[in-house]
Design a protein around this motif. Structure first.
Motif, PDB file in Angstrom:
ATOM      1  N   LEU A 130     -12.624  72.408  54.683  1.00 13.52           N
ATOM      2  CA  LEU A 130     -12.011  72.027  53.419  1.00 13.52           C
ATOM      3  C   LEU A 130     -10.738  72.837  53.270  1.00 13.52           C
ATOM      4  O   LEU A 130     -10.766  74.068  53.330  1.00 13.52           O
ATOM      5  N   ILE A 131      -9.614  72.144  53.091  1.00 12.87           N
ATOM      6  CA  ILE A 131      -8.334  72.830  52.962  1.00 12.87           C
ATOM      7  C   ILE A 131      -7.641  72.423  51.666  1.00 12.87           C
ATOM      8  O   ILE A 131      -7.864  71.324  51.153  1.00 12.87           O
ATOM      9  N   PHE A 132      -6.844  73.327  51.151  1.00 14.45           N
ATOM     10  CA  PHE A 132      -6.055  73.104  49.945  1.00 14.45           C
ATOM     11  C   PHE A 132      -4.630  73.566  50.215  1.00 14.45           C
ATOM     12  O   PHE A 132      -4.423  74.528  50.941  1.00 14.45           O
ATOM     13  N   ARG A 133      -3.668  72.902  49.580  1.00 11.06           N
ATOM     14  CA  ARG A 133      -2.281  73.358  49.659  1.00 11.06           C
ATOM     15  C   ARG A 133      -2.113  74.489  48.652  1.00 11.06           C
ATOM     16  O   ARG A 133      -2.523  74.386  47.503  1.00 11.06           O
ATOM     17  N   LEU A 134      -1.515  75.587  49.097  1.00 12.49           N
ATOM     18  CA  LEU A 134      -1.243  76.701  48.202  1.00 12.49           C
ATOM     19  C   LEU A 134       0.021  76.405  47.390  1.00 12.49           C
ATOM     20  O   LEU A 134       0.898  75.661  47.846  1.00 12.49           O
ATOM     21  N   PRO A 135       0.128  76.971  46.186  1.00 14.62           N
ATOM     22  CA  PRO A 135       1.269  76.665  45.315  1.00 14.62           C
ATOM     23  C   PRO A 135       2.636  76.929  45.956  1.00 14.62           C
ATOM     24  O   PRO A 135       3.601  76.236  45.648  1.00 14.62           O
ATOM     25  N   ASP A 136       2.736  77.919  46.842  1.00 16.21           N
ATOM     26  CA  ASP A 136       4.033  78.243  47.444  1.00 16.21           C
ATOM     27  C   ASP A 136       4.336  77.438  48.712  1.00 16.21           C
ATOM     28  O   ASP A 136       5.381  77.630  49.326  1.00 16.21           O
ATOM     29  N   GLU A 137       3.433  76.526  49.090  1.00 16.94           N
ATOM     30  CA  GLU A 137       3.651  75.709  50.287  1.00 16.94           C
ATOM     31  C   GLU A 137       4.300  74.386  49.887  1.00 16.94           C
ATOM     32  O   GLU A 137       3.794  73.683  49.012  1.00 16.94           O
ATOM     33  N   PRO A 138       5.421  74.044  50.535  1.00 18.28           N
ATOM     34  CA  PRO A 138       6.132  72.804  50.183  1.00 18.28           C
ATOM     35  C   PRO A 138       5.270  71.559  50.406  1.00 18.28           C
ATOM     36  O   PRO A 138       4.567  71.450  51.414  1.00 18.28           O
ATOM     37  N   GLU A 139       5.328  70.632  49.465  1.00 14.52           N
ATOM     38  CA  GLU A 139       4.549  69.393  49.558  1.00 14.52           C
ATOM     39  C   GLU A 139       4.912  68.589  50.801  1.00 14.52           C
ATOM     40  O   GLU A 139       4.043  67.960  51.403  1.00 14.52           O
ATOM     41  N   GLU A 140       6.197  68.608  51.191  1.00 15.75           N
ATOM     42  CA  GLU A 140       6.621  67.841  52.374  1.00 15.75           C
ATOM     43  C   GLU A 140       5.957  68.381  53.636  1.00 15.75           C
ATOM     44  O   GLU A 140       5.539  67.618  54.508  1.00 15.75           O
ATOM     45  N   GLU A 141       5.868  69.712  53.728  1.00 16.78           N
ATOM     46  CA  GLU A 141       5.246  70.328  54.907  1.00 16.78           C
ATOM     47  C   GLU A 141       3.745  70.048  54.916  1.00 16.78           C
ATOM     48  O   GLU A 141       3.154  69.813  55.968  1.00 16.78           O
ATOM     49  N   TRP A 142       3.120  70.071  53.743  1.00 16.17           N
ATOM     50  CA  TRP A 142       1.694  69.766  53.611  1.00 16.17           C
ATOM     51  C   TRP A 142       1.424  68.337  54.083  1.00 16.17           C
ATOM     52  O   TRP A 142       0.518  68.088  54.878  1.00 16.17           O
ATOM     53  N   ALA A 143       2.236  67.387  53.608  1.00 17.34           N
ATOM     54  CA  ALA A 143       2.073  65.984  53.989  1.00 17.34           C
ATOM     55  C   ALA A 143       2.271  65.814  55.492  1.00 17.34           C
ATOM     56  O   ALA A 143       1.531  65.071  56.144  1.00 17.34           O
ATOM     57  N   ARG A 144       3.261  66.504  56.044  1.00 15.55           N
ATOM     58  CA  ARG A 144       3.516  66.435  57.494  1.00 15.55           C
ATOM     59  C   ARG A 144       2.317  66.946  58.292  1.00 15.55           C
ATOM     60  O   ARG A 144       1.896  66.326  59.268  1.00 15.55           O
ATOM     61  N   LEU A 145       1.753  68.070  57.859  1.00 21.98           N
ATOM     62  CA  LEU A 145       0.601  68.633  58.563  1.00 21.98           C
ATOM     63  C   LEU A 145      -0.589  67.680  58.510  1.00 21.98           C
ATOM     64  O   LEU A 145      -1.237  67.427  59.533  1.00 21.98           O
ATOM     65  N   LEU A 146      -0.877  67.126  57.331  1.00 16.46           N
ATOM     66  CA  LEU A 146      -2.007  66.202  57.202  1.00 16.46           C
ATOM     67  C   LEU A 146      -1.800  64.960  58.062  1.00 16.46           C
ATOM     68  O   LEU A 146      -2.749  64.461  58.678  1.00 16.46           O
ATOM     69  N   GLU A 147      -0.575  64.487  58.126  1.00 11.31           N
ATOM     70  CA  GLU A 147      -0.255  63.326  58.953  1.00 11.31           C
ATOM     71  C   GLU A 147      -0.519  63.633  60.429  1.00 11.31           C
ATOM     72  O   GLU A 147      -1.108  62.828  61.147  1.00 11.31           O
ATOM     73  N   GLU A 148      -0.116  64.814  60.856  1.00  9.01           N
ATOM     74  CA  GLU A 148      -0.326  65.194  62.257  1.00  9.01           C
ATOM     75  C   GLU A 148      -1.810  65.393  62.567  1.00  9.01           C
ATOM     76  O   GLU A 148      -2.269  65.032  63.649  1.00  9.01           O
ATOM     77  N   ILE A 149      -2.552  65.947  61.632  1.00 10.06           N
ATOM     78  CA  ILE A 149      -3.991  66.113  61.836  1.00 10.06           C
ATOM     79  C   ILE A 149      -4.656  64.739  61.942  1.00 10.06           C
ATOM     80  O   ILE A 149      -5.494  64.497  62.809  1.00 10.06           O
ATOM     81  N   ALA A 150      -4.268  63.818  61.065  1.00 11.07           N
ATOM     82  CA  ALA A 150      -4.872  62.482  61.021  1.00 11.07           C
ATOM     83  C   ALA A 150      -4.603  61.677  62.287  1.00 11.07           C
ATOM     84  O   ALA A 150      -5.372  60.766  62.612  1.00 11.07           O
ATOM     85  N   GLU A 151      -3.538  62.008  63.017  1.00  6.25           N
ATOM     86  CA  GLU A 151      -3.201  61.282  64.243  1.00  6.25           C
ATOM     87  C   GLU A 151      -4.192  61.552  65.379  1.00  6.25           C
ATOM     88  O   GLU A 151      -4.238  60.802  66.342  1.00  6.25           O
ATOM     89  N   ASN A 152      -4.981  62.605  65.266  1.00  7.55           N
ATOM     90  CA  ASN A 152      -5.927  62.965  66.321  1.00  7.55           C
ATOM     91  C   ASN A 152      -7.117  62.018  66.336  1.00  7.55           C
ATOM     92  O   ASN A 152      -7.638  61.641  65.283  1.00  7.55           O
ATOM     93  N   ASP A 153      -7.542  61.666  67.532  1.00  4.59           N
ATOM     94  CA  ASP A 153      -8.743  60.847  67.674  1.00  4.59           C
ATOM     95  C   ASP A 153      -9.944  61.643  67.181  1.00  4.59           C
ATOM     96  O   ASP A 153      -9.978  62.866  67.278  1.00  4.59           O
ATOM     97  N   ASN A 154     -10.931  60.952  66.662  1.00  2.90           N
ATOM     98  CA  ASN A 154     -12.200  61.544  66.230  1.00  2.90           C
ATOM     99  C   ASN A 154     -12.062  62.491  65.040  1.00  2.90           C
ATOM    100  O   ASN A 154     -12.902  63.353  64.839  1.00  2.90           O
TER     101      ASN A 154
END
Length: 83
Positions: free
Chosen positions: A38-62
């Motif tokens: 379970l992960i959460f974006r911290l207040p000081d982390e940019p939303e664009e970077e958070w969205a990019r990371l989630l997108e890259e994680i979602a690209e993985n099979d399984n």
């Protein structure tokens, strides 16, 4: 011959710090046993970077991402069996 000064390492950027933090969570013993984190974006982390990371994680099979109402993202994964 002139000596070059030793290279000063550049501190990691916002995306790299975010990726390292999430990687630690995913690699924790509890997450590895449960095959979930379970992960959460911290207040000081940019939303664009958070969205990019989630997108890259979602690209993985399984890997499945479940977006929660509280802003958290549950990551589930399946380790494929080898033949």
């Amino acid at each position: 011959m002139a000596k070059s000064s030793p290279a000063v390492p550049t501190p990691p950027g916002a995306y790299e710090r975010l990726a390292i933090r999430v990687q630690k969570i995913i690699n924790s013993t509890g997450a590895q046993k449960a095959k979930a984190a379970l992960i959460f974006r911290l207040p000081d982390e940019p939303e664009e970077e958070w969205a990019r990371l989630l997108e890259e994680i979602a690209e993985n099979d399984n890997v499945t991402l479940a977006y929660r109402d509280d802003g958290g993202v549950q990551i589930f994964w399946v380790v494929p069996k080898e033949d």
